[in-house]
Design a protein around this motif. Sequence first.
Motif, PDB file in Angstrom:
ATOM      1  N   ILE A 173       0.879  -1.152   0.112  1.00  0.00           N
ATOM      2  CA  ILE A 173      -0.087  -0.110  -0.067  1.00  0.00           C
ATOM      3  C   ILE A 173       0.753   1.318   0.015  1.00  0.00           C
ATOM      4  CG2 ILE A 173      -1.566   1.563   1.212  1.00  0.00           C
ATOM      5  CD1 ILE A 173      -3.141  -1.182   2.117  1.00  0.00           C
ATOM      6  N   ALA A 174       1.935   1.307   0.833  1.00  0.00           N
ATOM      7  CA  ALA A 174       2.650   2.448   0.855  1.00  0.00           C
ATOM      8  C   ALA A 174       3.528   2.721  -0.623  1.00  0.00           C
ATOM      9  CB  ALA A 174       3.805   2.177   2.123  1.00  0.00           C
ATOM     10  N   ASP A 175       3.933   1.596  -1.298  1.00  0.00           N
ATOM     11  CA  ASP A 175       4.474   1.928  -2.514  1.00  0.00           C
ATOM     12  C   ASP A 175       3.364   2.292  -3.578  1.00  0.00           C
ATOM     13  OD1 ASP A 175       6.505   1.381  -4.533  1.00  0.00           O
ATOM     14  OD2 ASP A 175       4.852  -0.152  -5.216  1.00  0.00           O
ATOM     15  N   ILE A 176       2.087   1.855  -3.571  1.00  0.00           N
ATOM     16  CA  ILE A 176       1.308   2.339  -4.613  1.00  0.00           C
ATOM     17  C   ILE A 176       0.808   3.810  -4.378  1.00  0.00           C
ATOM     18  CG2 ILE A 176      -1.100   1.953  -5.225  1.00  0.00           C
ATOM     19  CD1 ILE A 176      -0.911  -1.111  -4.720  1.00  0.00           C
ATOM     20  N   LEU A 177       0.360   3.812  -2.767  1.00  0.00           N
ATOM     21  CA  LEU A 177       0.068   5.323  -2.524  1.00  0.00           C
ATOM     22  C   LEU A 177       1.196   6.302  -2.938  1.00  0.00           C
ATOM     23  CD1 LEU A 177      -1.991   6.878  -1.188  1.00  0.00           C
ATOM     24  CD2 LEU A 177      -1.266   6.302   0.812  1.00  0.00           C
ATOM     25  N   GLY A 178       2.456   5.957  -2.581  1.00  0.00           N
ATOM     26  CA  GLY A 178       3.660   6.944  -2.954  1.00  0.00           C
ATOM     27  C   GLY A 178       3.639   7.288  -4.442  1.00  0.00           C
ATOM     28  N   ARG A 179       3.469   6.114  -5.175  1.00  0.00           N
ATOM     29  CA  ARG A 179       3.615   6.431  -6.542  1.00  0.00           C
ATOM     30  C   ARG A 179       2.464   7.280  -7.096  1.00  0.00           C
ATOM     31  NH1 ARG A 179       2.763   2.208  -9.797  1.00  0.00           N
ATOM     32  NH2 ARG A 179       2.284   0.687  -8.224  1.00  0.00           N
ATOM     33  N   ILE A 180       1.251   7.097  -6.771  1.00  0.00           N
ATOM     34  CA  ILE A 180       0.112   8.019  -7.060  1.00  0.00           C
ATOM     35  C   ILE A 180       0.399   9.382  -6.628  1.00  0.00           C
ATOM     36  CG2 ILE A 180      -2.302   8.395  -6.742  1.00  0.00           C
ATOM     37  CD1 ILE A 180      -2.593   5.460  -6.525  1.00  0.00           C
ATOM     38  N   ALA A 181       0.946   9.452  -5.359  1.00  0.00           N
ATOM     39  CA  ALA A 181       0.962  10.948  -4.670  1.00  0.00           C
ATOM     40  C   ALA A 181       2.248  11.632  -5.625  1.00  0.00           C
ATOM     41  CB  ALA A 181       1.412  10.876  -3.428  1.00  0.00           C
ATOM     42  N   GLN A 182       3.154  10.806  -6.005  1.00  0.00           N
ATOM     43  CA  GLN A 182       4.191  11.477  -6.765  1.00  0.00           C
ATOM     44  C   GLN A 182       3.674  11.774  -8.127  1.00  0.00           C
ATOM     45  OE1 GLN A 182       7.304  12.411  -6.324  1.00  0.00           O
ATOM     46  NE2 GLN A 182       7.801  12.895  -8.439  1.00  0.00           N
ATOM     47  N   ALA A 183       3.011  10.975  -8.776  1.00  0.00           N
ATOM     48  CA  ALA A 183       2.416  11.333 -10.040  1.00  0.00           C
ATOM     49  C   ALA A 183       1.432  12.427 -10.203  1.00  0.00           C
ATOM     50  CB  ALA A 183       1.641  10.082 -10.805  1.00  0.00           C
ATOM     51  N   HIS A 184       0.623  12.649  -9.129  1.00  0.00           N
ATOM     52  CA  HIS A 184      -0.270  14.035  -8.736  1.00  0.00           C
ATOM     53  C   HIS A 184       0.562  15.088  -8.660  1.00  0.00           C
ATOM     54  CE1 HIS A 184      -4.297  11.234  -8.261  1.00  0.00           C
ATOM     55  NE2 HIS A 184      -3.766  10.864  -9.299  1.00  0.00           N
ATOM     56  N   SER A 185       1.587  15.086  -7.953  1.00  0.00           N
ATOM     57  CA  SER A 185       2.421  16.245  -7.557  1.00  0.00           C
ATOM     58  C   SER A 185       2.912  17.057  -8.658  1.00  0.00           C
ATOM     59  CB  SER A 185       3.466  15.817  -6.763  1.00  0.00           C
ATOM     60  OG  SER A 185       4.647  15.265  -7.591  1.00  0.00           O
ATOM     61  N   VAL A 186       3.255  16.548  -9.858  1.00  0.00           N
ATOM     62  CA  VAL A 186       3.488  17.086 -11.127  1.00  0.00           C
ATOM     63  C   VAL A 186       2.234  17.644 -11.848  1.00  0.00           C
ATOM     64  CG1 VAL A 186       5.597  15.690 -11.246  1.00  0.00           C
ATOM     65  CG2 VAL A 186       3.374  15.076 -12.485  1.00  0.00           C
ATOM     66  N   LEU A 187       0.735  17.218 -11.320  1.00  0.00           N
ATOM     67  CA  LEU A 187      -0.317  17.489 -12.072  1.00  0.00           C
ATOM     68  C   LEU A 187      -0.775  19.224 -11.555  1.00  0.00           C
ATOM     69  CD1 LEU A 187      -2.433  14.404 -12.099  1.00  0.00           C
ATOM     70  CD2 LEU A 187      -1.078  15.445 -14.122  1.00  0.00           C
ATOM     71  N   PRO A 188      -1.443  20.007 -12.232  1.00  0.00           N
ATOM     72  CA  PRO A 188      -1.732  21.304 -11.601  1.00  0.00           C
ATOM     73  C   PRO A 188      -2.569  20.821 -10.338  1.00  0.00           C
ATOM     74  CG  PRO A 188      -2.491  21.095 -13.878  1.00  0.00           C
ATOM     75  CD  PRO A 188      -2.205  19.531 -13.637  1.00  0.00           C
ATOM     76  N   ARG A 189      -2.121  22.095  -9.441  1.00  0.00           N
ATOM     77  CA  ARG A 189      -2.753  21.875  -7.941  1.00  0.00           C
ATOM     78  C   ARG A 189      -4.054  22.289  -7.912  1.00  0.00           C
ATOM     79  NH1 ARG A 189      -0.627  22.144  -2.527  1.00  0.00           N
ATOM     80  NH2 ARG A 189      -2.095  23.436  -1.146  1.00  0.00           N
ATOM     81  N   PRO A 190      -5.040  21.487  -7.427  1.00  0.00           N
ATOM     82  CA  PRO A 190      -6.360  21.722  -7.652  1.00  0.00           C
ATOM     83  C   PRO A 190      -6.794  23.282  -6.657  1.00  0.00           C
ATOM     84  CG  PRO A 190      -6.137  19.581  -7.066  1.00  0.00           C
ATOM     85  CD  PRO A 190      -4.974  20.067  -6.887  1.00  0.00           C
ATOM     86  N   GLU A 191      -7.630  23.981  -7.135  1.00  0.00           N
ATOM     87  CA  GLU A 191      -7.936  25.281  -6.609  1.00  0.00           C
ATOM     88  C   GLU A 191      -8.779  24.865  -5.260  1.00  0.00           C
ATOM     89  OE1 GLU A 191     -10.094  28.391  -5.024  1.00  0.00           O
ATOM     90  OE2 GLU A 191     -11.144  26.972  -6.214  1.00  0.00           O
ATOM     91  N   GLY A 192      -8.514  25.336  -4.124  1.00  0.00           N
ATOM     92  CA  GLY A 192      -9.145  25.248  -2.908  1.00  0.00           C
ATOM     93  C   GLY A 192      -8.313  24.345  -2.008  1.00  0.00           C
ATOM     94  N   LEU A 193      -7.325  23.637  -2.588  1.00  0.00           N
ATOM     95  CA  LEU A 193      -6.520  22.551  -1.801  1.00  0.00           C
ATOM     96  C   LEU A 193      -5.880  23.381  -0.557  1.00  0.00           C
ATOM     97  CD1 LEU A 193      -5.375  19.832  -1.193  1.00  0.00           C
ATOM     98  CD2 LEU A 193      -3.463  20.099  -2.526  1.00  0.00           C
ATOM     99  N   GLY A 194      -6.158  22.949   0.796  1.00  0.00           N
ATOM    100  CA  GLY A 194      -5.469  23.411   1.679  1.00  0.00           C
ATOM    101  C   GLY A 194      -6.179  24.744   2.226  1.00  0.00           C
ATOM    102  N   ARG A 195      -7.319  25.265   1.841  1.00  0.00           N
ATOM    103  CA  ARG A 195      -8.057  26.191   2.326  1.00  0.00           C
ATOM    104  C   ARG A 195      -8.599  25.972   3.419  1.00  0.00           C
ATOM    105  NH1 ARG A 195     -13.211  28.931  -1.255  1.00  0.00           N
ATOM    106  NH2 ARG A 195     -14.020  30.350   0.446  1.00  0.00           N
ATOM    107  N   MET A 196      -8.601  27.253   4.398  1.00  0.00           N
ATOM    108  CA  MET A 196      -9.627  27.285   5.547  1.00  0.00           C
ATOM    109  C   MET A 196     -10.873  27.638   5.305  1.00  0.00           C
ATOM    110  SD  MET A 196      -6.776  28.463   8.719  1.00  0.00           S
ATOM    111  CE  MET A 196      -6.823  30.183   7.910  1.00  0.00           C
ATOM    112  N   VAL A 197     -11.860  27.301   6.372  1.00  0.00           N
ATOM    113  CA  VAL A 197     -13.215  27.678   6.301  1.00  0.00           C
ATOM    114  C   VAL A 197     -13.371  29.251   6.045  1.00  0.00           C
ATOM    115  CG1 VAL A 197     -15.434  27.910   7.482  1.00  0.00           C
ATOM    116  CG2 VAL A 197     -13.965  25.765   7.488  1.00  0.00           C
ATOM    117  N   GLY A 198     -14.080  29.712   4.962  1.00  0.00           N
ATOM    118  CA  GLY A 198     -14.108  31.168   4.696  1.00  0.00           C
ATOM    119  C   GLY A 198     -12.925  31.914   4.344  1.00  0.00           C
ATOM    120  N   LYS A 199     -11.732  31.303   4.193  1.00  0.00           N
ATOM    121  CA  LYS A 199     -10.588  31.847   3.993  1.00  0.00           C
ATOM    122  C   LYS A 199     -10.349  31.471   2.384  1.00  0.00           C
ATOM    123  CE  LYS A 199      -9.799  33.977   7.946  1.00  0.00           C
ATOM    124  NZ  LYS A 199      -9.935  35.492   7.934  1.00  0.00           N
ATOM    125  N   LYS A 200     -10.076  32.371   1.438  1.00  0.00           N
ATOM    126  CA  LYS A 200      -9.397  31.775   0.208  1.00  0.00           C
ATOM    127  C   LYS A 200      -7.966  32.131   0.144  1.00  0.00           C
ATOM    128  CE  LYS A 200     -13.411  33.717  -2.396  1.00  0.00           C
ATOM    129  NZ  LYS A 200     -14.010  34.365  -3.515  1.00  0.00           N
TER     130      LYS A 200
END
Length: 489
Positions: free
Chosen positions: A462-489
């Motif tokens: 699981i650690a290997d598969i999850l790590g490969r997916i996270a690495q692959a997604h890290s080079v994709l555009p970062r989704p808007e809103g990721l890490g946003r707090m409630v009410g804060k842009k």
Amino acid sequence: MTQIAAIIGGGVIGGGWAARFLLNGWDVRVFDPDPEAERKIGEVLGNARRSLPGLYEAPLPEEGQLSFHATISEAVAGAIWIQESVPEQLALKQKVYQTLQAHCDPAAVLGSSTSGFKPSELQAGATRPEQIMVCHPFNPVYLLPLIEVVPTDQSDLTIVERAECILRDMGMYPLRVRKEIDAHIADRFLEAVWREALWLIKDGIATTEEIDNAIRYGFGIRWAQMGLFETYRVAGGEAGMRHFMAQFGPALQWPWTKLMDVPEFTDELVDMISDQSDAQSGMHSIRELERIRDNNLVGMMRALKTQDWGAGALLKEQDHLLNARAEMPRSAVALDLTCLTETLRRAVPLDWTDYNGHMNEARYLQAFGDATDRFMEIVGCNTDYIASGGSYFTAETHIRHVDEVHAGHVIRIETYCAEGAGKKMHLFHQMFEGSRLLATGEHMLIHVSLETRKATLPSENIADILGRIAQAHSVLPRPEGLGRMVGKK
């Protein structure tokens, strides 16, 4: 290859058949001389689109193409299922079969929606009697699963069995009637209740509304999930059916019913029933009543699905079948790591909407939770792994409600893995209808031991598969809103 069904007669029942086939991916050709047929079927289809997909947790196939034709010969071209739903006039039906069989594929299923005629009567004078059978549905055809399949000794059993296979494939329940009989099985019960109800009204004992209340608040609910004999078996207590028969059998000799004695349909009786029915339901249009009916049926059948019981058990089986066809990734082997992972595609059920007419906020969490479950399965945290003692628990969730969505609309969720190292799995879900963003759900999950209920490292796989997916997604555009707090842009 898309399959073709021809619907001959586009009334309430024909329209329901058209909707059932269309929403299961069939192309549907309709013949009906009524100039209003296209409008009427369009309205029935609108209700079906709103309600049928919501029975399932899996997506239905892409909807087929609907077309209307001026002649029977055009309508049946290429059809492997032909459903006759013309008015209940035997001579008319027999004439239609003669025209149908002059133009249709001899191997096609030729089913009749008749509620009363025996198939041998329909076969009389036909070019190929072995091709004709009764396939009697119940309204609304696009929701209710029962189809009474009635062949004769002349029937081609290969065609009959193919018809039953097709019906099962569309989530329906073909009930093979052992011997042909007028009105088949279910309508004989309905006729018995109808006759008794007419007498109760004529004799001033009850109104239409009171009779309906007796059914829907009492035995109707029991029958919906257990039928007649299983209900009576339970009524017999620990001693079962034998005790019930011994206790209530003698009542069959009592003068409780007038089933063999039918009141004359006088103008006075017809007016009485019509007036009472208007007072009972006249404040609603037929389309409103249909939607109320559909809401109730979907709710009851989905409730039965949670118990894997009755019609709900059929829905559960269909969910498995639809998921198998949907080609959504079940493991990392099938993943395309150059794009985000689709983790959910389904229609919004009727019971997911609230008083504002759109999806309830709690259901956004349910949808995102289902997407998380799918992602867990993809990385290897499946039922076998969980049974071995490891799983992920959600530690934190943040949902943004961007736009509204209504019952029957198809939603999909794409999942971005923001972190997949150590004990953490950080997911960002985006919910869409088409290209329209509806909501986002950000979730931090921690891997735990189900034995100690404490945080632990996942398996190496699981650690290997999850790590490969996270690495692959890290080079994709970062989704808007990721890490946003409630009410804060």
